[in-house]
Write a protein that holds these residues in place. Structure first.
Motif, PDB file in Angstrom:
ATOM      1  N   GLY A 143      30.506 133.642  82.643  1.00  0.00           N
ATOM      2  CA  GLY A 143      29.432 134.586  82.378  1.00  0.00           C
ATOM      3  C   GLY A 143      28.126 133.879  82.065  1.00  0.00           C
ATOM      4  N   VAL A 144      27.223 134.613  81.410  1.00  0.00           N
ATOM      5  CA  VAL A 144      25.883 134.082  81.147  1.00  0.00           C
ATOM      6  C   VAL A 144      25.948 132.826  80.282  1.00  0.00           C
ATOM      7  N   VAL A 145      26.688 132.874  79.185  1.00  0.00           N
ATOM      8  CA  VAL A 145      26.792 131.701  78.308  1.00  0.00           C
ATOM      9  C   VAL A 145      27.355 130.516  79.075  1.00  0.00           C
TER      10      VAL A 145
ATOM     11  N   VAL B 278      35.921 126.852  84.152  1.00  0.00           N
ATOM     12  CA  VAL B 278      37.137 127.563  84.534  1.00  0.00           C
ATOM     13  C   VAL B 278      36.844 129.049  84.376  1.00  0.00           C
ATOM     14  N   ALA B 279      36.848 129.785  85.482  1.00  0.00           N
ATOM     15  CA  ALA B 279      36.435 131.188  85.435  1.00  0.00           C
ATOM     16  C   ALA B 279      37.379 132.044  86.270  1.00  0.00           C
ATOM     17  N   ARG B 280      38.212 132.799  85.593  1.00  0.00           N
ATOM     18  CA  ARG B 280      39.202 133.646  86.277  1.00  0.00           C
ATOM     19  C   ARG B 280      38.545 134.646  87.213  1.00  0.00           C
ATOM     20  N   ASP B 281      37.416 135.236  86.779  1.00  0.00           N
ATOM     21  CA  ASP B 281      36.753 136.265  87.574  1.00  0.00           C
ATOM     22  C   ASP B 281      35.571 135.725  88.362  1.00  0.00           C
ATOM     23  N   GLY B 282      35.461 134.403  88.463  1.00  0.00           N
ATOM     24  CA  GLY B 282      34.350 133.809  89.190  1.00  0.00           C
ATOM     25  C   GLY B 282      33.101 133.743  88.336  1.00  0.00           C
ATOM     26  N   LEU B 283      31.997 133.306  88.947  1.00  0.00           N
ATOM     27  CA  LEU B 283      30.729 133.185  88.241  1.00  0.00           C
ATOM     28  C   LEU B 283      29.963 134.500  88.298  1.00  0.00           C
TER      29      LEU B 283
ATOM     30  N   VAL C 100      28.753 119.942  88.840  1.00  0.00           N
ATOM     31  CA  VAL C 100      29.621 120.790  88.018  1.00  0.00           C
ATOM     32  C   VAL C 100      30.882 121.113  88.810  1.00  0.00           C
ATOM     33  N   SER C 101      32.031 120.884  88.203  1.00  0.00           N
ATOM     34  CA  SER C 101      33.316 121.170  88.848  1.00  0.00           C
ATOM     35  C   SER C 101      33.718 122.607  88.556  1.00  0.00           C
ATOM     36  N   LEU C 102      34.025 123.360  89.590  1.00  0.00           N
ATOM     37  CA  LEU C 102      34.353 124.775  89.439  1.00  0.00           C
ATOM     38  C   LEU C 102      35.824 125.027  89.729  1.00  0.00           C
ATOM     39  N   HIS C 103      36.498 125.676  88.789  1.00  0.00           N
ATOM     40  CA  HIS C 103      37.866 126.148  88.984  1.00  0.00           C
ATOM     41  C   HIS C 103      37.813 127.677  88.867  1.00  0.00           C
ATOM     42  N   LEU C 104      37.685 128.347  90.002  1.00  0.00           N
ATOM     43  CA  LEU C 104      37.524 129.797  90.021  1.00  0.00           C
ATOM     44  C   LEU C 104      38.836 130.475  90.382  1.00  0.00           C
ATOM     45  N   SER C 105      38.943 131.713  89.994  1.00  0.00           N
ATOM     46  CA  SER C 105      40.138 132.529  90.258  1.00  0.00           C
ATOM     47  C   SER C 105      41.390 131.924  89.634  1.00  0.00           C
ATOM     48  N   THR C 106      41.225 131.242  88.541  1.00  0.00           N
ATOM     49  CA  THR C 106      42.353 130.725  87.767  1.00  0.00           C
ATOM     50  C   THR C 106      41.984 130.775  86.296  1.00  0.00           C
ATOM     51  N   GLU C 107      42.953 130.480  85.425  1.00  0.00           N
ATOM     52  CA  GLU C 107      42.714 130.565  83.985  1.00  0.00           C
ATOM     53  C   GLU C 107      43.595 129.580  83.245  1.00  0.00           C
TER      54      GLU C 107
ATOM     55  N   ALA D 230      44.895 120.563  86.128  1.00  0.00           N
ATOM     56  CA  ALA D 230      44.599 120.327  84.717  1.00  0.00           C
ATOM     57  C   ALA D 230      43.177 119.802  84.581  1.00  0.00           C
ATOM     58  N   VAL D 231      42.590 120.034  83.415  1.00  0.00           N
ATOM     59  CA  VAL D 231      41.232 119.584  83.115  1.00  0.00           C
ATOM     60  C   VAL D 231      41.277 118.779  81.819  1.00  0.00           C
ATOM     61  N   LEU D 232      40.587 117.639  81.802  1.00  0.00           N
ATOM     62  CA  LEU D 232      40.454 116.824  80.604  1.00  0.00           C
ATOM     63  C   LEU D 232      39.000 116.854  80.151  1.00  0.00           C
ATOM     64  N   ALA D 233      38.781 116.985  78.855  1.00  0.00           N
ATOM     65  CA  ALA D 233      37.417 117.055  78.335  1.00  0.00           C
ATOM     66  C   ALA D 233      37.374 116.565  76.899  1.00  0.00           C
ATOM     67  N   ASP D 234      36.161 116.237  76.466  1.00  0.00           N
ATOM     68  CA  ASP D 234      35.967 115.861  75.064  1.00  0.00           C
ATOM     69  C   ASP D 234      35.792 117.101  74.188  1.00  0.00           C
ATOM     70  N   GLU D 235      35.204 118.150  74.760  1.00  0.00           N
ATOM     71  CA  GLU D 235      35.050 119.418  74.055  1.00  0.00           C
ATOM     72  C   GLU D 235      35.327 120.556  75.029  1.00  0.00           C
ATOM     73  N   VAL D 236      35.791 121.672  74.486  1.00  0.00           N
ATOM     74  CA  VAL D 236      36.007 122.866  75.298  1.00  0.00           C
ATOM     75  C   VAL D 236      35.216 124.018  74.690  1.00  0.00           C
ATOM     76  N   LEU D 237      34.408 124.655  75.513  1.00  0.00           N
ATOM     77  CA  LEU D 237      33.578 125.782  75.103  1.00  0.00           C
ATOM     78  C   LEU D 237      34.202 127.071  75.606  1.00  0.00           C
ATOM     79  N   VAL D 238      34.454 128.004  74.687  1.00  0.00           N
ATOM     80  CA  VAL D 238      34.993 129.312  75.054  1.00  0.00           C
ATOM     81  C   VAL D 238      33.832 130.288  75.219  1.00  0.00           C
ATOM     82  N   ALA D 239      33.690 130.842  76.409  1.00  0.00           N
ATOM     83  CA  ALA D 239      32.600 131.779  76.705  1.00  0.00           C
ATOM     84  C   ALA D 239      33.169 132.953  77.485  1.00  0.00           C
ATOM     85  N   THR D 240      34.077 133.679  76.827  1.00  0.00           N
ATOM     86  CA  THR D 240      34.831 134.742  77.506  1.00  0.00           C
ATOM     87  C   THR D 240      34.518 136.135  76.958  1.00  0.00           C
TER      88      THR D 240
END
Length: 480
Positions: A184-186, A204-209, A230-237, A258-268
């Motif tokens: 989403g916007v965030v 990672v966006a289940r419903d796309g951008l 920017v790496s996009l993983h769409l239609s998955t969760e 799988a995705v590896l990161a130093d931080e994960v931001l939840v914007a759901t």
């Protein structure tokens, strides 16, 4: 001992609460406002202002780079530390002294602490030391407590200490890798900001951008994000999240990757701040969104809470989760409370007619990604869903003289949706560099229901990007 008594008590001192308080005081009433965090709310410290400060420097640098002469004068990379310092200044270093001083100058009484509805026209306040007092309202109590980030129930996610929009907006450091759950916007704004800082970003966006915007805008944004790496993983969760002892976050996805990161931001998405408000005392369910009528009176079982004294505005009412719309509601709500207090009948029908236009048919929004996306009104899909007989036209924004002067290789697009039966515009979307300032003209056209035939006489100056309005009208005038 007599309780402190005010004409109006507002719970929540964000932009909505501040505007309600200001309007009722200007109308001759007394007002108290209760706040458990910082005066100024989410927008001032963790949303609108600091996030746009994070985005602005990179946007300015991109604009300069698109002009050969100016671009040649730029050397070096973006100074991320300077960006963060400027962000801190726009968030007032997370201190609300200035906002408190404004409330005092406006004649609004501030109570710091957690406010809870404890009876009819009654609010109890518990301060940080545990001391409690009760306030009485002569006329109205207004709930303006806003919303908070919603963290989905993914196994391991909560334990992984995820960022929400607050942590993303206020972080003192920039991670090497950032995974964003939500498109989403965030999600797209923070992907734009952090990728400009040199962070490797994954969405990672289940419903796309941005699923609710026009497809042509979504396509240009997707292309831009991919071009930024920017790496996009769409239609998955995510199916599980683990933060290892090293600090690394491991995210397993439903598609087997799988995705590896130093931080994960939840914007759901968001949830209402009603769980600790005492709404059960008036028969409502804590943690639920508040339902309001067109006068913004809180409803229980379809009718205003007995006595018609409890109101809600802003995010918590779920009409529109945007700061400017909440402030709009607050201004009208404040004036309505004053009118009722002075004995005037509340004309909810007239108020509701205009509010329906502003809160449903003419909602403006800018997404400060790269490229910017600005929209107001209905998309083609939404207008069709509502049963309107429409015609939609689009135009290549880069072909407008003003846009080609604005930046070499300018890429963008504009579209409008016309209600054929009424001959008025009901939707407008534009995507491209620096398009935000084009939006208000469209908002006026839609809110004012300006006929297409009349818009032909609103002549755009040449050579400006606003000439796209003429091109859209010409395209519309060519019968397909």
């Amino acid at each position: 001992m007599t309780n402190p008594t005010f004409d109006v008590i507002i719970i929540g001192a964000g932009p909505v609460g501040e505007n309600v308080a200001d309007r009722v005081v200007q109308g001759g009433l007394t007002a108290a406002i209760v706040e458990r965090e910082l005066i100024g709310g989410e927008c001032s410290y963790w949303a609108c202002m600091p996030t746009k400060a994070l985005l602005r420097d990179a946007a300015a640098l991109r604009a300069v780079a698109a002009l050969p002469g100016a671009g040649a004068a730029v050397t070096g990379d973006l100074d991320v530390s300077a960006v963060l310092r400027r962000r801190d200044s726009f968030a007032s270093h997370w201190k609300d002294d200035g906002q408190a001083a404004w409330l005092e100058s406006a004649g609004v009484t501030l109570f710091r602490g957690e406010g809870r509805i404890s009876g009819t026209r009654q609010v109890s306040v518990v301060d940080s030391f545990g001391a409690s007092q009760t306030l009485d309202a002569r006329h109205a109590v207004v709930i303006a407590t806003g919303s908070s980030a919603r963290v989905p129930e993914v196994p391991g996610l909560a334990a992984a200490r995820p960022w929400t929009s607050r942590e993303a907006a206020s972080t003192p450091t920039v991670p090497e890798r950032l995974a964003i759950i939500g498109g989403g916007v965030v999600g797209v704004e923070m992907a734009t900001a952090f990728s400009a800082f040199g962070t490797a970003v994954t969405i990672v966006a289940r419903d796309g951008l941005l699923p609710a915007i026009e497809p042509f805008a979504r396509e240009l944004l997707t292309e831009s994000l991919c071009a930024k790496g920017v790496s996009l993983h769409l239609s998955t969760e995510p199916t599980s999240v683990t933060r290892h002892d090293s600090g690394l976050v491991h995210i397993d996805l439903a598609d087997g990757t799988a995705v590896l990161a130093d931080e994960v931001l939840v914007a759901t998405g968001r949830m209402p701040n009603t769980s600790r408000l005492g709404v059960e005392s008036v028969g409502l369910t804590p943690g639920d969104w508040l339902t309001v009528d067109d006068a913004l009176l809180v409803l229980r079982d379809g009718a205003p809470v007995e006595g018609a004294w409890l109101y809600a505005a802003g995010d918590v009412s779920r009409r529109v989760l945007l700061t400017h719309q909440g402030k709009y509601q607050a201004r009208i709500l404040g004036d309505s409370i004053v009118a009722r207090a002075q004995g005037a009948a509340l004309d909810a029908t007239a108020w509701g007619r205009h509010a329906f236009t502003a809160d449903d048919l003419a909602v403006p929004q800018v997404i400060f990604a790269d490229p910017e996306i600005a929209s107001v009104g209905l998309t083609v899909a939404e207008a069709t869903r509502r049963g309107l007989r429409i015609r939609a036209v689009e135009y290549d924004l880069g072909a407008v003289a003003g846009a080609s002067l604005h930046a070499d290789g300018y890429t963008g697009r504009a579209g409008m949706v016309v209600d054929e039966d009424r001959g008025v515009i009901v939707g407008f979307t534009v995507v491209g560099p620096d398009v935000a300032e084009l939006l208000h003209a469209a908002t006026i056209a839609i809110a004012g229901e300006v006929p297409i035939d009349r818009l032909w006489h609103a002549v755009p100056a040449y050579p400006t990007v606003s000439e796209v309005w003429l091109r859209l009208l010409e395209t519309y005038g060519r019968k397909s």
